[in-house]
Design a protein around this motif. Structure first.
Motif, mmCIF file in Angstrom:
data_model
loop_
_atom_site.group_PDB
_atom_site.id
_atom_site.type_symbol
_atom_site.label_atom_id
_atom_site.label_comp_id
_atom_site.label_asym_id
_atom_site.label_seq_id
_atom_site.Cartn_x
_atom_site.Cartn_y
_atom_site.Cartn_z
ATOM 1 N N LEU A 43 0.834 -1.203 0.000
ATOM 2 C CA LEU A 43 0.000 0.000 0.000
ATOM 3 C C LEU A 43 0.872 1.259 0.000
ATOM 4 O O LEU A 43 0.659 2.170 -0.804
ATOM 5 C CB LEU A 43 -0.937 -0.008 1.214
ATOM 6 N N ALA A 44 1.853 1.298 0.875
ATOM 7 C CA ALA A 44 2.726 2.478 0.954
ATOM 8 C C ALA A 44 3.423 2.711 -0.387
ATOM 9 O O ALA A 44 3.500 3.847 -0.868
ATOM 10 C CB ALA A 44 3.753 2.294 2.064
ATOM 11 N N SER A 46 2.431 1.778 -3.387
ATOM 12 C CA SER A 46 1.467 2.245 -4.401
ATOM 13 C C SER A 46 1.211 3.736 -4.222
ATOM 14 O O SER A 46 1.123 4.485 -5.206
ATOM 15 C CB SER A 46 0.121 1.524 -4.271
ATOM 16 N N ARG A 47 1.081 4.162 -2.968
ATOM 17 C CA ARG A 47 0.831 5.595 -2.724
ATOM 18 C C ARG A 47 2.026 6.428 -3.168
ATOM 19 O O ARG A 47 1.859 7.482 -3.791
ATOM 20 C CB ARG A 47 0.555 5.828 -1.237
ATOM 21 N N ALA A 50 2.115 6.714 -6.880
ATOM 22 C CA ALA A 50 1.090 7.619 -7.417
ATOM 23 C C ALA A 50 1.469 9.081 -7.216
ATOM 24 O O ALA A 50 1.128 9.937 -8.030
ATOM 25 C CB ALA A 50 -0.253 7.335 -6.751
ATOM 26 N N GLU A 51 2.191 9.370 -6.126
ATOM 27 C CA GLU A 51 2.463 10.772 -5.780
ATOM 28 C C GLU A 51 3.815 11.272 -6.280
ATOM 29 O O GLU A 51 4.080 12.470 -6.248
ATOM 30 C CB GLU A 51 2.397 10.931 -4.251
ATOM 31 N N LEU A 72 -1.741 3.365 -12.045
ATOM 32 C CA LEU A 72 -1.936 4.652 -11.369
ATOM 33 C C LEU A 72 -1.275 5.798 -12.128
ATOM 34 O O LEU A 72 -1.734 6.929 -12.054
ATOM 35 C CB LEU A 72 -1.355 4.585 -9.954
ATOM 36 N N GLN A 310 -7.445 3.339 -7.301
ATOM 37 C CA GLN A 310 -7.482 4.649 -6.630
ATOM 38 C C GLN A 310 -8.284 4.580 -5.332
ATOM 39 O O GLN A 310 -7.887 5.175 -4.322
ATOM 40 C CB GLN A 310 -8.039 5.724 -7.566
ATOM 41 N N ILE A 313 -6.007 3.209 -2.610
ATOM 42 C CA ILE A 313 -5.010 4.085 -1.979
ATOM 43 C C ILE A 313 -5.665 5.186 -1.147
ATOM 44 O O ILE A 313 -5.032 5.777 -0.296
ATOM 45 C CB ILE A 313 -3.946 4.646 -2.965
ATOM 46 N N GLU A 314 -6.970 5.422 -1.359
ATOM 47 C CA GLU A 314 -7.672 6.432 -0.544
ATOM 48 C C GLU A 314 -8.159 5.866 0.792
ATOM 49 O O GLU A 314 -8.217 6.582 1.793
ATOM 50 C CB GLU A 314 -8.893 6.977 -1.308
ATOM 51 N N ARG A 317 -6.357 5.797 4.934
ATOM 52 C CA ARG A 317 -5.265 6.767 5.028
ATOM 53 C C ARG A 317 -5.093 7.255 6.446
ATOM 54 O O ARG A 317 -6.048 7.460 7.151
ATOM 55 C CB ARG A 317 -5.552 7.971 4.142
#
Ligand code: 13P
Ligand code: SF4
Length: 317
Positions: A43-44, A46-47, A50-51, A72, A310, A313-314, A317
């Protein structure tokens, strides 16, 4: 094997030249984890993918992780040092099998673990990882049926936590985690009565861990079912002298770095993922020198799967 002198400097210099960010999963070889810009759980990573502002992502992990980054960020170049690094869990359901399962349960909400192919994601409503699977399923209205795939042990864990009856779980498994079984865990827990247990929910022994806690064989507050990222957080705040770790053995490297005073022991020290270990220092260097293996996802599949990733990843949080 031993590293070429200057390997890490060359990797970093080539990454800078390519405007690349280096991501490594917690199961990667220690030298790969140490050279990466970011090491973390699915998860981390992927975030971060994306950023990130970098134009290239070099994903040191398995193929579905690199594919998820590409879904993503379709405009970025995504490289994996060996595209043959697969995942036995992702292989445990095909898109045809998923379509047939959906046809049996019209109206059900499909929750796919991120360990799935892009094709399976394209038929998914929400993806999840082990860090947020409970929150993802909890976000679905109680009157909706849920199809959870492909991991039966993670699915059983979510079902148990949420006490949700209308949740169907696919019978897939990861060969590495399924091999960390209840008998081994029980024997190790009995031999180390003061140790805490950190258990990944993909493990065949996750149920046994809760059983041990339920019977009082191991005090309930010493048993923790955690994603790899959750294990690191728990290690940082743990007062334990020793911890038994039920997951892939690559995890021990970050745990020992996070809490050097704790004695971390693998429940099964043969639990090594051969796919994760296909990403070698030599192949990482080759990836950066030659720009391969580049990860491509069919744009139609990517567009269909993007909303599901998406949402993943939301949530949580
Ligand atoms: P997490 O890092 O999300 O806990 O995933 C474990 C895993 O098996 C990835 O392949
Ligand atoms: Fe897949 Fe299991 Fe390897 Fe993770 S450890 S990449 S789930 S085969």
């Amino acid at each position: 094997g031993s590293l070429e002198p200057g390997w890490a400097d060359e990797v970093r210099a080539l990454a800078r030249r390519r405007d690349a960010v280096l991501l490594a999963h917690n199961y990667q070889l220690p030298e790969i984890q140490d050279v990466a810009d970011h090491t973390g759980d699915s998860l981390a990573l992927s975030r971060i993918a994306a950023e990130s502002d970098a134009s290239t992502i070099v994903f040191c992990g398995v193929h579905f992780m690199a594919e998820t980054a590409k879904i993503l960020s379709p405009d970025k170049t995504v490289l994996i040092p060996d595209a043959a690094a697969g995942c036995s869990l992702a292989d445990s359901i095909t898109v045809e099998q998923l379509r047939a399962w959906k046809a049996e349960h019209p109206g059900a909400v499909v929750v796919s673990y991120v360990n799935t192919t892009a094709a399976v994601k394209s038929e998914t409503d929400i993806c999840c990882t082990s860090s947020n699977a409970v929150e993802v399923v909890a976000s679905i209205p109680a009157d909706k049926e849920v199809l959870f795939l492909p991991d039966q042990f993670l699915g059983a864990h979510v079902r148990r936590v949420l006490e949700r009856e209308n949740m169907h779980v696919w019978a897939g498994e990861c060969h590495v985690h399924a091999g960390i079984n209840g008998a081994t865990l029980t024997a190790k827990a009995q031999a180390n009565p003061d140790a805490e247990l950190f258990v990944h929910p993909e493990c065949g022994c996750a149920t046994s861990a809760l059983y041990l806690a339920g019977t009082g064989a191991v005090p309930a507050d010493r048993v923790k079912i955690l994603s790899t990222g959750g294990m690191l957080d728990a290690a940082r705040s743990s007062q334990a002298k020793s911890v038994l770790v039920a997951t892939e053995v690559g995890m021990l490297h970050q745990l020992r770095r996070a809490a050097p005073e704790i004695d971390f022991r693998a429940v099964n020290d043969r639990a090594s993922c051969r796919y994760m270990k296909m990403i070698t220092p030599e192949k990482l260097l080759r990836a950066l020198r030659e720009g391969r293996d580049e990860v491509h996802v069919d744009p139609v599949l990517a567009a269909r799967g993007r909303a599901a990733v998406q949402r993943m990843i939301e949530i949580g949080r």
